[in-house]
Design a protein around this motif. Structure first.
Motif, PDB file in Angstrom:
ATOM      1  N   VAL A  94       0.845  -1.199   0.000  1.00 46.79           N
ATOM      2  CA  VAL A  94       0.000   0.000   0.000  1.00 46.79           C
ATOM      3  C   VAL A  94       0.879   1.248   0.000  1.00 46.79           C
ATOM      4  CG1 VAL A  94      -1.787   1.286   1.243  1.00 46.79           C
ATOM      5  CG2 VAL A  94      -1.756  -1.228   1.335  1.00 46.79           C
ATOM      6  N   ARG A  95       0.563   2.170  -0.907  1.00 51.67           N
ATOM      7  CA  ARG A  95       1.265   3.462  -0.933  1.00 51.67           C
ATOM      8  C   ARG A  95       0.232   4.570  -0.786  1.00 51.67           C
ATOM      9  NH1 ARG A  95       4.111   4.624  -6.460  1.00 51.67           N
ATOM     10  NH2 ARG A  95       1.950   5.085  -7.009  1.00 51.67           N
ATOM     11  N   VAL A  96       0.449   5.437   0.204  1.00 51.38           N
ATOM     12  CA  VAL A  96      -0.437   6.589   0.399  1.00 51.38           C
ATOM     13  C   VAL A  96       0.349   7.847   0.072  1.00 51.38           C
ATOM     14  CG1 VAL A  96      -1.798   7.910   2.060  1.00 51.38           C
ATOM     15  CG2 VAL A  96      -1.854   5.406   2.119  1.00 51.38           C
ATOM     16  N   LEU A  97      -0.233   8.709  -0.747  1.00 54.00           N
ATOM     17  CA  LEU A  97       0.428   9.940  -1.172  1.00 54.00           C
ATOM     18  C   LEU A  97      -0.305  11.155  -0.610  1.00 54.00           C
ATOM     19  CD1 LEU A  97       0.958   9.080  -4.970  1.00 54.00           C
ATOM     20  CD2 LEU A  97       2.658   8.933  -3.134  1.00 54.00           C
ATOM     21  N   ALA A  98       0.475  12.115  -0.101  1.00 49.32           N
ATOM     22  CA  ALA A  98      -0.064  13.409   0.340  1.00 49.32           C
ATOM     23  C   ALA A  98       0.913  14.468  -0.161  1.00 49.32           C
ATOM     24  CB  ALA A  98      -0.198  13.456   1.860  1.00 49.32           C
ATOM     25  N   GLY A  99       0.530  15.147  -1.243  1.00 47.55           N
ATOM     26  CA  GLY A  99       1.470  16.070  -1.869  1.00 47.55           C
ATOM     27  C   GLY A  99       2.714  15.301  -2.285  1.00 47.55           C
ATOM     28  N   ASP A 100       3.892  15.763  -1.848  1.00 53.07           N
ATOM     29  CA  ASP A 100       5.152  15.100  -2.190  1.00 53.07           C
ATOM     30  C   ASP A 100       5.497  13.976  -1.218  1.00 53.07           C
ATOM     31  OD1 ASP A 100       5.439  16.865  -4.208  1.00 53.07           O
ATOM     32  OD2 ASP A 100       6.816  18.211  -3.126  1.00 53.07           O
ATOM     33  N   GLU A 101       4.711  13.813  -0.194  1.00 58.86           N
ATOM     34  CA  GLU A 101       5.096  12.875   0.860  1.00 58.86           C
ATOM     35  C   GLU A 101       4.436  11.507   0.637  1.00 58.86           C
ATOM     36  OE1 GLU A 101       6.021  14.823   4.682  1.00 58.86           O
ATOM     37  OE2 GLU A 101       4.588  16.335   4.019  1.00 58.86           O
ATOM     38  N   VAL A 102       5.158  10.481   1.087  1.00 55.62           N
ATOM     39  CA  VAL A 102       4.751   9.099   0.806  1.00 55.62           C
ATOM     40  C   VAL A 102       4.775   8.271   2.088  1.00 55.62           C
ATOM     41  CG1 VAL A 102       5.256   7.033  -0.563  1.00 55.62           C
ATOM     42  CG2 VAL A 102       5.888   9.284  -1.442  1.00 55.62           C
ATOM     43  N   GLY A 103       3.764   7.423   2.264  1.00 59.91           N
ATOM     44  CA  GLY A 103       3.777   6.428   3.333  1.00 59.91           C
ATOM     45  C   GLY A 103       3.521   5.051   2.742  1.00 59.91           C
ATOM     46  N   TRP A 104       4.120   4.027   3.359  1.00 62.12           N
ATOM     47  CA  TRP A 104       3.969   2.652   2.864  1.00 62.12           C
ATOM     48  C   TRP A 104       3.368   1.750   3.932  1.00 62.12           C
ATOM     49  CZ3 TRP A 104       5.088   1.539  -2.182  1.00 62.12           C
ATOM     50  CH2 TRP A 104       5.907   2.448  -2.883  1.00 62.12           C
ATOM     51  N   GLY A 105       2.590   0.789   3.490  1.00 59.18           N
ATOM     52  CA  GLY A 105       2.020  -0.206   4.395  1.00 59.18           C
ATOM     53  C   GLY A 105       1.808  -1.515   3.657  1.00 59.18           C
ATOM     54  N   GLU A 106       1.271  -2.504   4.369  1.00 61.00           N
ATOM     55  CA  GLU A 106       1.070  -3.813   3.755  1.00 61.00           C
ATOM     56  C   GLU A 106      -0.149  -4.467   4.372  1.00 61.00           C
ATOM     57  OE1 GLU A 106       4.639  -6.229   3.875  1.00 61.00           O
ATOM     58  OE2 GLU A 106       3.495  -8.039   3.459  1.00 61.00           O
ATOM     59  N   CYS A 107      -1.016  -5.019   3.526  1.00 57.60           N
ATOM     60  CA  CYS A 107      -2.159  -5.802   3.994  1.00 57.60           C
ATOM     61  C   CYS A 107      -1.771  -7.266   4.030  1.00 57.60           C
ATOM     62  CB  CYS A 107      -3.351  -5.657   3.058  1.00 57.60           C
ATOM     63  SG  CYS A 107      -3.944  -3.984   2.857  1.00 57.60           S
ATOM     64  N   GLU A 108      -2.482  -8.048   4.828  1.00 52.45           N
ATOM     65  CA  GLU A 108      -2.175  -9.465   4.976  1.00 52.45           C
ATOM     66  C   GLU A 108      -3.186 -10.291   4.173  1.00 52.45           C
ATOM     67  OE1 GLU A 108      -2.743 -12.530   6.550  1.00 52.45           O
ATOM     68  OE2 GLU A 108      -0.625 -13.031   6.460  1.00 52.45           O
TER      69      GLU A 108
END
Lengths: 396, 396
Positions: B29-43
């Motif tokens: 999972v990649r979440v974008l907010a403007g130039d910023e990025v967060g990563w996660g993972e579903c099971e």
């Protein structure tokens, strides 16, 4: 018989409104074994359940639901139990699987009943299908006046009981909620039974729920349904201990033990089971028996089609002491069109199952063809799902 | 920040084997907010979770998960709690939703941590991340000999603890199971701690589970994990009352209250939470605190990537008394390739979180591009999902 095919059909109203009416779309299930056909219905989010039917395997305990059903033998009720166990083991880590499989399980019972020329309740070991008092299940109106009018119409139609839920209830003040309940009672008149469904609106907030009890008691509400989330046993127990109004819950359970735990740990007086979520008719019947042994009322949760209603009634038709049944009183045109034959309340406000094999009601595909959604799911070069033809000889 | 996009990437090994190895595929999972990025993972079951992200609404309490996240404001931890509550209410009847949202919630924490230049455990109010003893988590071999060799290799790698599970365990006789446990202990040697995971194999059959206790006790097994299904509180209580071997469970919980109920009603000594199923890091931390207050051990359930491992560790990094952590010791090449930086056991067999903002580990998309699945979901004329580009400037 050998299960040759499991076909899913996603049907939807042209416009889905942002209200608590669960009859606006439908996942219709058709199971084929040679020339024989069984029908069922899953509850909610058709696209998600289609994906879980055909998804590639993630690992040994996360397989697509179809892999545990297609090609299996079906000759008696034990085969259904065996297939259900296969799904549980093979799709343990696929959360959606119980919702997906519920409609298939219902179709397996329908297929088996037609094959053996017996109604489903008889296959479950019940000698008789008892009639139930139908309670008209509707949403609260946006205002007390709308609620009053809806209640009056229900009373005029001859219902002896009604349940109001969702809509504004629990989202405003205690006083507004009291007016809504008062309006429902005024519209129904003194005689009909009245129930209220809070749709988990208070999360785990016991005080918020308790603040509504005086109005519910004053207007003789038979139960307060789902004040909290399905797993909030502690909150349920504390509210139930108050004793002024009986508490009902269970529709969120996606396996029979989840509903039994509500009986054992949450202090509920009525357990409500959605046959289209809990794994189908077999698990529903298991909860019904468990409830009856403990003096807890068993009620179906049904807010969709007549096919779903029939499926839910078979599970507890044999229980003489569970005398109430939820009846979707304002179904969408889609839900209303699915079957030509219908279960309608008699002059005494009771409903009963048709005297026919299987579920006793059969979809008329031609009636709903206009609602069929054209869906395709592709992974790599493989089309895993494409909407199959709903009518024989029809183009897909 | 405003959440501009939630992108799902389905990654899979070229061949998925029919074994209990949950690291064979991945929903990144990649979440974008403007130039910023967060990563996660579903099971588990990426395709099903993709469908539930984008599915058309069924009714007001059955909306696609994306509808509750995209466009929302994210500036502090309270925003994550608020978004989580939105998902719960709006997707109440979408069973898959908690699995789907878990990876998003993890990505929100990663994004927020990077934005505020703080590690996630600090955003959760923890002043320190305690190191944990890593237990190597692997499958039983098909035979005692294979199990022995696997155990020996783990001991040689310096692990101070190991858990064996699934595979043949519970599917054969009591004697065969005893041989498997004996082989694991023999391979590890006397010192390392040993745990056994039955993967819900006995359903609710307390006698079948109890028959395995003598061998587990003889080989000093620290806990027997998941003898039964997650909701089988009665069976758990009866087995726990035996007292010879501690009981662990919880990975099946898809909301925090489900895990807390295991603590309150099932007699377990350890609660195990899968951050990728229970709704993410926030709900995991809530269970960790609840467990700590009651003297119950909290353990992460992690069998996939290092990213998932980091997410799971943040939830209980601050708890000094929960000293063990599950460590995926034989991840698939896909799971191993996801991040360049890694959490590895030190010479003393303990692991700790990197000293970096957010989760502390970041995926390297170029490393896993070969595993990316090309997916398309179409309803009517609308393509609801098509695999987005994983690398900037790359073709989809």
């Amino acid at each position: 018989m050998r299960i040759d095919a499991v076909d899913f059909f996603y049907l939807a109203m042209p416009e889905i409104r942002d209200v608590g009416d669960g009859s606006q779309d439908m996942l219709l299930v058709r199971v084929l074994a040679g020339d024989e056909v069984g029908w069922g219905e899953c509850e909610a989010s058709p696209l998600t359940s289609i994906a879980s039917l055909v998804t590639p395997m993630s690992h040994s305990a996360c397989k697509p639901v179809l892999a545990s059903v297609q090609g299996e033998t079906l000759n008696d009720a034990k085969d259904i139990a065996r297939i259900s166990q296969r799904v549980r083991e093979n799709s343990l880590d696929l959360l959606q699987a119980p919702h997906t499989y519920s409609g298939i399980e219902i179709a397996l019972w329908d297929l088996l009943g037609k094959h053996l020329d017996a109604p489903v309740y008889a296959l479950l070991g019940q000698s008789k299908a008892h009639r139930k008092v139908a309670y008209a299940s509707v949403l609260f109106g946006d205002t007390p006046q709308q609620t009053y009018e809806r209640a009056k119409e229900i009373a005029d139609r001859g219902f002896r009981a009604a349940k109001f839920g969702w809509g504004p209830y629990g989202h405003g003040t205690v006083a507004v909620d009291a007016e809504l309940v008062e309006a429902a009672r005024a519209g129904l008149g003194d005689e009909p039974r009245l129930f209220v469904d809070a749709g988990t609106v208070w999360g785990e907030d016991v005080e918020a729920a308790a603040a509504r009890l005086p109005a519910l008691e004053a207007h003789r509400v038979g139960w307060l349904e789902e004040p909290f989330g399905t797993a909030a046993f502690g909150a349920y127990s504390r509210l139930a201990a108050d004793g002024r109004v009986a508490i009902a819950a269970g529709e969120g359970a996606h396996d029979p033990r989840g509903a039994m735990n509500l009986i054992d740990y949450a202090g509920i007086a009525y357990v409500q089971v959605e046959t289209g979520r809990i794994g189908g008719i077999g698990p529903s019947a298991r909860v019904a028996e468990y409830a009856a042994e403990r003096g807890i009322g068993y009620i179906n949760h049904t807010f969709t089609s007549q096919l779903a209603l029939a499926a839910s009634l078979h599970a507890f038709a044999g229980l003489a002491d569970s005398t109430l049944a939820e009846y979707p009183a304002e179904p969408s045109p889609l839900a209303a069109a699915l079957t030509t034959d219908r279960i309608e309340p008699d002059a005494d406000g009771t409903i009963g199952l048709p005297d026919a094999p299987g579920l006793g009601l059969t979809p008329t595909p031609a009636n709903v063809r206009g609602y069929l959604m054209d869906v395709e799911i592709r992974v790599g070069d493989t089309v895993l799902y494409a909407t199959p033809p709903l009518e024989e000889g029809a183009p897909p």
